[in-house]
Structures are given as C-alpha cells and as structure tokens.
Design a protein around this motif. Structure first.
Motif, short mmCIF file in Angstrom:
data_model
loop_
_atom_site.label_atom_id
_atom_site.label_comp_id
_atom_site.label_asym_id
_atom_site.label_seq_id
_atom_site.Cartn_x
_atom_site.Cartn_y
_atom_site.Cartn_z
N ALA A 92 1.30 -1.17 -0.02
CA ALA A 92 0.41 -0.38 -0.07
C ALA A 92 0.14 1.68 -0.26
CB ALA A 92 -0.66 -0.06 1.15
N GLY A 93 2.40 1.75 0.46
CA GLY A 93 2.83 2.35 0.64
C GLY A 93 3.95 1.91 2.06
N CYS A 94 4.75 3.38 2.15
CA CYS A 94 5.64 2.91 3.08
C CYS A 94 5.91 4.50 3.89
CB CYS A 94 7.04 2.76 2.48
SG CYS A 94 7.53 1.21 1.22
N ILE A 95 5.95 3.99 4.88
CA ILE A 95 6.86 5.56 5.84
C ILE A 95 7.64 5.23 6.30
CG2 ILE A 95 6.05 6.73 8.23
CD1 ILE A 95 2.99 5.83 8.12
N ALA A 96 9.06 6.26 6.27
CA ALA A 96 10.12 6.61 6.23
C ALA A 96 10.59 7.26 7.65
CB ALA A 96 10.92 6.01 4.90
N GLY A 97 11.83 6.69 8.32
CA GLY A 97 12.11 7.47 9.50
C GLY A 97 13.59 8.44 8.79
N ASP A 98 14.70 7.99 9.81
CA ASP A 98 15.80 8.21 9.81
C ASP A 98 16.19 6.53 8.74
OD1 ASP A 98 18.87 9.07 9.52
OD2 ASP A 98 18.77 7.72 10.98
N ASP A 99 16.19 5.41 9.93
CA ASP A 99 17.25 4.47 9.49
C ASP A 99 15.54 3.28 9.42
OD1 ASP A 99 16.64 4.08 12.21
OD2 ASP A 99 17.97 3.90 12.61
N THR A 100 14.46 3.01 9.41
CA THR A 100 13.64 1.96 9.57
C THR A 100 12.71 2.43 8.52
OG1 THR A 100 13.89 1.89 11.53
CG2 THR A 100 12.49 0.99 10.68
N VAL A 101 11.97 1.89 7.54
CA VAL A 101 10.81 2.12 7.13
C VAL A 101 9.21 0.89 6.96
CG1 VAL A 101 10.11 1.85 4.17
CG2 VAL A 101 12.28 2.55 4.95
N PHE A 102 8.75 1.78 7.45
CA PHE A 102 7.43 0.54 7.71
C PHE A 102 6.55 0.52 6.27
CE2 PHE A 102 7.20 2.52 12.05
CZ PHE A 102 7.54 1.57 12.70
N VAL A 103 6.93 -0.99 5.62
CA VAL A 103 6.15 -0.93 4.56
C VAL A 103 4.77 -1.75 4.58
CG1 VAL A 103 5.90 -2.03 2.31
CG2 VAL A 103 7.96 -1.94 3.55
N ALA A 104 3.68 -0.61 4.52
CA ALA A 104 2.32 -1.14 4.41
C ALA A 104 1.27 -2.31 3.61
CB ALA A 104 0.91 -0.23 4.65
#
Length: 152
Positions: free
Chosen positions: A122-134
């Motif tokens: 569905a999409g991604c949310i990224a920080g500095d060193d982590t990506v959450f892939v929905a």
C-alpha cells in the motif's frame, strides 16, 4: 553516465561515512568516476543530499527527504540497487514489514520500495533508519517478504 554516477554516489554514502565533497570525489574516482568539483556539487544538489550530525564536530552525507527524486527516471533495477545497498534487515510486525536501513537511508529505501511497484504494497513510511511497509492484505506478507529478500 550521470545516472550511473548518481547511483554510485547514493550507494557510496549508504556504505561509507563520507564527510566531505573531497572524500566523495575520491571514493567516486576509485569506482571509475572521475569528476569535477562543480559536477559533484550539482549531483549533491540534484540528489538532495544533506549532512547529518554524527556527534560533536562530525557530519556525514545522507540522502534527505525527497533525495530519490534525483534518480526517479531510472528503471526498476536502479531502485532495486538502492534498496539492496541501503538495507540491513527485514522483519514482519503484524500487518507491517519493517525494513532496517543504514542511518539516513530510510527515505531512499522507502522511495525505492514504492517505485518497485510490488503488488500488495500500500505504501511506506520512512524515518532515519527504519521503513514501515504497509501491506494491503496480511495473507500477502510472505510473498512480499520473499520478493523483498530476493532483491536483497
């Protein structure tokens, strides 16, 4: 040549602590890309590279928010290279896939995942060193994980 050089720049800063343009220029030369300071400055600007603090008096180049835009016109293989060069690990957490990256690479890796057009993401949310892939459907997590691991 420019696209290849910029891909190498992103790879180099994801693998090494490059603190100055001179260090980046030397690292590029070792990879076979001899360039001028003006060209390197333009690449840094186009890739939206930023310097990140690594403690008192220490900084290094990282890909900032939107940094992947400098290479958006490249094909899927380019995104796969950015992905594989920037990640440290992949795991599942409920209905999310958690991708750990090198510090400062999460935005580039998240954009790479989005642009690989993996079915079920569905999409991604990224920080500095982590990506959450929905993922759209939890039943698809194993297949998506397999596809991501193949790229790595």
């Amino acid at each position: 040549m420019k696209d290849d050089r910029q891909r190498v720049i992103v790879k180099l800063i994801s693998e090494q602590e490059i603190r100055t343009q001179e260090e980046l220029k030397n690292a590029l030369a070792k990879e076979g890309y001899v360039t001028t300071q003006a060209t390197l400055s333009r690449d840094i600007r186009e890739l939206h590279l930023k310097k990140k603090s690594m403690g008192p008096g220490k900084q290094k180049y990282v890909v900032s928010d939107g940094g992947i835009k400098g290479v958006q016109d490249q094909d899927s293989d380019s995104y796969r290279q950015i992905f594989s060069g920037g990640i440290q690990g992949i795991t599942v957490a409920g209905n999310l896939i958690v991708v750990k990256t090198f510090s400062g690479m999460a935005m580039a890796v998240g954009a790479a995942i989005d642009n690989m057009n993996i079915s079920g993401v569905a999409g991604c949310i990224a920080g500095d060193d982590t990506v959450f892939v929905a993922v759209i459907d939890v039943a698809e997590i194993d297949r998506i994980m397999s596809e991501l691991r193949e790229v790595n």
